[in-house]
Design a protein around this motif. Sequence first.
Motif, PDB file in Angstrom:
ATOM      1  N   HIS A   1       0.835  -1.205   0.000  1.00  0.00           N
ATOM      2  CA  HIS A   1       0.000   0.000   0.000  1.00  0.00           C
ATOM      3  C   HIS A   1       0.870   1.257   0.000  1.00  0.00           C
ATOM      4  O   HIS A   1       0.578   2.222  -0.712  1.00  0.00           O
ATOM      5  CB  HIS A   1      -0.900   0.018   1.240  1.00  0.00           C
ATOM      6  CG  HIS A   1      -2.002  -0.992   1.209  1.00  0.00           C
ATOM      7  ND1 HIS A   1      -2.963  -1.077   2.194  1.00  0.00           N
ATOM      8  CD2 HIS A   1      -2.303  -1.973   0.324  1.00  0.00           C
ATOM      9  CE1 HIS A   1      -3.804  -2.056   1.908  1.00  0.00           C
ATOM     10  NE2 HIS A   1      -3.418  -2.624   0.784  1.00  0.00           N
ATOM     11  N   ILE A   2       1.945   1.237   0.804  1.00  0.00           N
ATOM     12  CA  ILE A   2       2.852   2.391   0.850  1.00  0.00           C
ATOM     13  C   ILE A   2       3.605   2.505  -0.465  1.00  0.00           C
ATOM     14  O   ILE A   2       3.677   3.576  -1.071  1.00  0.00           O
ATOM     15  CB  ILE A   2       3.840   2.248   2.015  1.00  0.00           C
ATOM     16  CG1 ILE A   2       3.112   2.115   3.349  1.00  0.00           C
ATOM     17  CG2 ILE A   2       4.795   3.447   2.064  1.00  0.00           C
ATOM     18  CD1 ILE A   2       4.005   1.656   4.496  1.00  0.00           C
ATOM     19  N   ARG A   3       4.170   1.424  -0.909  1.00  0.00           N
ATOM     20  CA  ARG A   3       4.985   1.425  -2.136  1.00  0.00           C
ATOM     21  C   ARG A   3       4.187   1.899  -3.339  1.00  0.00           C
ATOM     22  O   ARG A   3       4.669   2.714  -4.148  1.00  0.00           O
ATOM     23  CB  ARG A   3       5.513   0.008  -2.386  1.00  0.00           C
ATOM     24  CG  ARG A   3       6.400  -0.122  -3.620  1.00  0.00           C
ATOM     25  CD  ARG A   3       6.545  -1.587  -3.996  1.00  0.00           C
ATOM     26  NE  ARG A   3       5.248  -2.168  -4.361  1.00  0.00           N
ATOM     27  CZ  ARG A   3       4.975  -3.473  -4.321  1.00  0.00           C
ATOM     28  NH1 ARG A   3       5.887  -4.330  -3.903  1.00  0.00           N
ATOM     29  NH2 ARG A   3       3.782  -3.920  -4.686  1.00  0.00           N
ATOM     30  N   ASP A   4       2.948   1.430  -3.453  1.00  0.00           N
ATOM     31  CA  ASP A   4       2.147   1.715  -4.637  1.00  0.00           C
ATOM     32  C   ASP A   4       1.314   2.987  -4.514  1.00  0.00           C
ATOM     33  O   ASP A   4       0.611   3.357  -5.459  1.00  0.00           O
ATOM     34  CB  ASP A   4       1.220   0.534  -4.936  1.00  0.00           C
ATOM     35  CG  ASP A   4       1.987  -0.762  -5.187  1.00  0.00           C
ATOM     36  OD1 ASP A   4       3.176  -0.673  -5.551  1.00  0.00           O
ATOM     37  OD2 ASP A   4       1.409  -1.843  -4.997  1.00  0.00           O
ATOM     38  N   GLY A   5       1.351   3.656  -3.349  1.00  0.00           N
ATOM     39  CA  GLY A   5       0.661   4.928  -3.204  1.00  0.00           C
ATOM     40  C   GLY A   5      -0.793   4.822  -2.795  1.00  0.00           C
ATOM     41  O   GLY A   5      -1.515   5.825  -2.845  1.00  0.00           O
ATOM     42  N   ALA A   6      -1.245   3.639  -2.382  1.00  0.00           N
ATOM     43  CA  ALA A   6      -2.616   3.539  -1.880  1.00  0.00           C
ATOM     44  C   ALA A   6      -2.770   4.329  -0.583  1.00  0.00           C
ATOM     45  O   ALA A   6      -3.855   4.824  -0.268  1.00  0.00           O
ATOM     46  CB  ALA A   6      -2.992   2.075  -1.655  1.00  0.00           C
ATOM     47  N   VAL A   7      -1.678   4.418   0.188  1.00  0.00           N
ATOM     48  CA  VAL A   7      -1.601   5.305   1.351  1.00  0.00           C
ATOM     49  C   VAL A   7      -0.304   6.087   1.237  1.00  0.00           C
ATOM     50  O   VAL A   7       0.617   5.707   0.500  1.00  0.00           O
ATOM     51  CB  VAL A   7      -1.649   4.537   2.686  1.00  0.00           C
ATOM     52  CG1 VAL A   7      -2.961   3.772   2.820  1.00  0.00           C
ATOM     53  CG2 VAL A   7      -0.461   3.596   2.834  1.00  0.00           C
ATOM     54  N   ASP A   8      -0.237   7.196   1.963  1.00  0.00           N
ATOM     55  CA  ASP A   8       0.951   8.049   1.891  1.00  0.00           C
ATOM     56  C   ASP A   8       2.014   7.629   2.902  1.00  0.00           C
ATOM     57  O   ASP A   8       3.214   7.729   2.626  1.00  0.00           O
ATOM     58  CB  ASP A   8       0.560   9.509   2.149  1.00  0.00           C
ATOM     59  CG  ASP A   8      -0.547   9.968   1.220  1.00  0.00           C
ATOM     60  OD1 ASP A   8      -0.330   9.942   0.001  1.00  0.00           O
ATOM     61  OD2 ASP A   8      -1.639  10.322   1.716  1.00  0.00           O
ATOM     62  N   LEU A   9       1.555   7.195   4.071  1.00  0.00           N
ATOM     63  CA  LEU A   9       2.443   6.807   5.154  1.00  0.00           C
ATOM     64  C   LEU A   9       1.920   5.525   5.792  1.00  0.00           C
ATOM     65  O   LEU A   9       0.710   5.281   5.793  1.00  0.00           O
ATOM     66  CB  LEU A   9       2.500   7.897   6.232  1.00  0.00           C
ATOM     67  CG  LEU A   9       3.063   9.254   5.846  1.00  0.00           C
ATOM     68  CD1 LEU A   9       2.274  10.363   6.533  1.00  0.00           C
ATOM     69  CD2 LEU A   9       4.530   9.350   6.230  1.00  0.00           C
ATOM     70  N   GLY A  10       2.820   4.729   6.353  1.00  0.00           N
ATOM     71  CA  GLY A  10       2.374   3.514   7.010  1.00  0.00           C
ATOM     72  C   GLY A  10       3.364   3.029   8.044  1.00  0.00           C
ATOM     73  O   GLY A  10       4.561   3.347   7.969  1.00  0.00           O
ATOM     74  N   TRP A  11       2.837   2.289   9.014  1.00  0.00           N
ATOM     75  CA  TRP A  11       3.671   1.696  10.063  1.00  0.00           C
ATOM     76  C   TRP A  11       3.289   0.229  10.192  1.00  0.00           C
ATOM     77  O   TRP A  11       2.107  -0.101  10.309  1.00  0.00           O
ATOM     78  CB  TRP A  11       3.452   2.420  11.395  1.00  0.00           C
ATOM     79  CG  TRP A  11       4.233   1.849  12.539  1.00  0.00           C
ATOM     80  CD1 TRP A  11       5.490   2.196  12.925  1.00  0.00           C
ATOM     81  CD2 TRP A  11       3.812   0.819  13.447  1.00  0.00           C
ATOM     82  NE1 TRP A  11       5.886   1.448  14.009  1.00  0.00           N
ATOM     83  CE2 TRP A  11       4.872   0.599  14.360  1.00  0.00           C
ATOM     84  CE3 TRP A  11       2.645   0.064  13.578  1.00  0.00           C
ATOM     85  CZ2 TRP A  11       4.791  -0.348  15.373  1.00  0.00           C
ATOM     86  CZ3 TRP A  11       2.569  -0.888  14.596  1.00  0.00           C
ATOM     87  CH2 TRP A  11       3.635  -1.074  15.484  1.00  0.00           C
ATOM     88  N   SER A  12       4.293  -0.641  10.181  1.00  0.00           N
ATOM     89  CA  SER A  12       4.015  -2.068  10.267  1.00  0.00           C
ATOM     90  C   SER A  12       5.279  -2.810  10.670  1.00  0.00           C
ATOM     91  O   SER A  12       6.377  -2.245  10.683  1.00  0.00           O
ATOM     92  CB  SER A  12       3.510  -2.599   8.924  1.00  0.00           C
ATOM     93  OG  SER A  12       3.157  -3.969   9.009  1.00  0.00           O
ATOM     94  N   ALA A  13       5.123  -4.076  11.008  1.00  0.00           N
ATOM     95  CA  ALA A  13       6.262  -4.942  11.297  1.00  0.00           C
ATOM     96  C   ALA A  13       6.834  -5.478   9.990  1.00  0.00           C
ATOM     97  O   ALA A  13       6.091  -5.912   9.106  1.00  0.00           O
ATOM     98  CB  ALA A  13       5.821  -6.106  12.186  1.00  0.00           C
ATOM     99  N   LEU A  14       8.155  -5.447   9.880  1.00  0.00           N
ATOM    100  CA  LEU A  14       8.792  -5.951   8.666  1.00  0.00           C
ATOM    101  C   LEU A  14       8.529  -7.439   8.477  1.00  0.00           C
ATOM    102  O   LEU A  14       8.448  -7.923   7.354  1.00  0.00           O
ATOM    103  CB  LEU A  14      10.304  -5.705   8.722  1.00  0.00           C
ATOM    104  CG  LEU A  14      10.758  -4.251   8.787  1.00  0.00           C
ATOM    105  CD1 LEU A  14      12.278  -4.170   8.671  1.00  0.00           C
ATOM    106  CD2 LEU A  14      10.115  -3.412   7.694  1.00  0.00           C
ATOM    107  N   GLY A  15       8.367  -8.155   9.591  1.00  0.00           N
ATOM    108  CA  GLY A  15       8.157  -9.591   9.501  1.00  0.00           C
ATOM    109  C   GLY A  15       6.856  -9.993   8.842  1.00  0.00           C
ATOM    110  O   GLY A  15       6.670 -11.163   8.484  1.00  0.00           O
TER     111      GLY A  15
END
Length: 344
Positions: free
Chosen positions: A82-96
């Motif tokens: 979602h972040i990479r493709d621009g569906a959202v501008d910012l995001g927070w998540s676990a890398l795992g």
Amino acid sequence: MFKRLCVSAAVAVGCLASAISAHAEPEFTFILEHVLGPKSTAQTQFLEPWAKRIEEQSDGRIKIEIYPAMSLGGKPTELYSHIRDGAVDLGWSALGYTPGVYPRSEVFELPFVHTGSAAITNMAIQDVYEEHLSQDFDDIKPLLIHVHTGQALFTTEKKIESLADLKGMKLRAPSRTGVWMLESWGAQPVSMPVPDLPQALSLGVVDGALIPFEVAIPFKIQDMTKYSIEGADGVRFGTLVFMFAMNKGRYEALPDDLKKVIDDNSGAHIAKEIGDAWDAIEPRGEDIFSKSGEVIQLSAEETDKFAGKSDEVIDRWIAEMNEKGVDGAAMVKAARAAIAKHSQ
């Protein structure tokens, strides 16, 4: 009298301009999505204060709307895209949640590399980021790569006092290297995002989970488990690396002065502050759990047994990184050295 009138007029114009500015529409409205609930540490201690600072320091030119618990749709495993493709501008998540996408950053998740302080490991990450981790993030704009204080082991019924007690138990793993760690201990790992854990525990899908206290309490894991286990002196069983990131195009579209606002609230500028927030909450969560369950600290001898088996995980990770053309042993050495430096 004329001068007084001019001054009064200037003041009035200035006040009117300030009022108009205060009520002007922001130049940029950014959507920030994350994987946990609105009362989580991530939102209340990190994302909300961060958003407020950005809005204030940009003089209202940037507005940030926060959407917790993937409320815009999709699964936690999809937030990276979602972040990479621009569906959202910012995001927070676990890398795992997106295993294999950030292999270098896993070095800080390896068992007994992280020693139990989010603030210390966060600062260590900043030290090694450019040389060892940055290649993982070419298609997004990372604002902070950080960890939580570390995982305790929660169990529903079984009291764990030795490595042998874990044999055959079904335990929730937080990451790919967490799976390896549980396998090395003789347990059966079950991978799942933390929002799925309460139901898995209540239905008996798992017998326990690796999770920090600050996450366990909001999900009421204390109502579903009897024991929590730590190593000697409160040592945790690894940690989880998180990504707070921005869509690259959205960042690049900002004028330089607003990029500076973002940059001044990213990376090393906020790493210790965010780590301190996580570290401060963890003991409160442990205290809450102790009122309904039992907090167990393993003996130093048993903790060494856990650590010894976990060396298999580190060796496995180094071998995999070497196959990718990355010096895994050098990364482990650099991560441990940076943590040791900030531990002094």
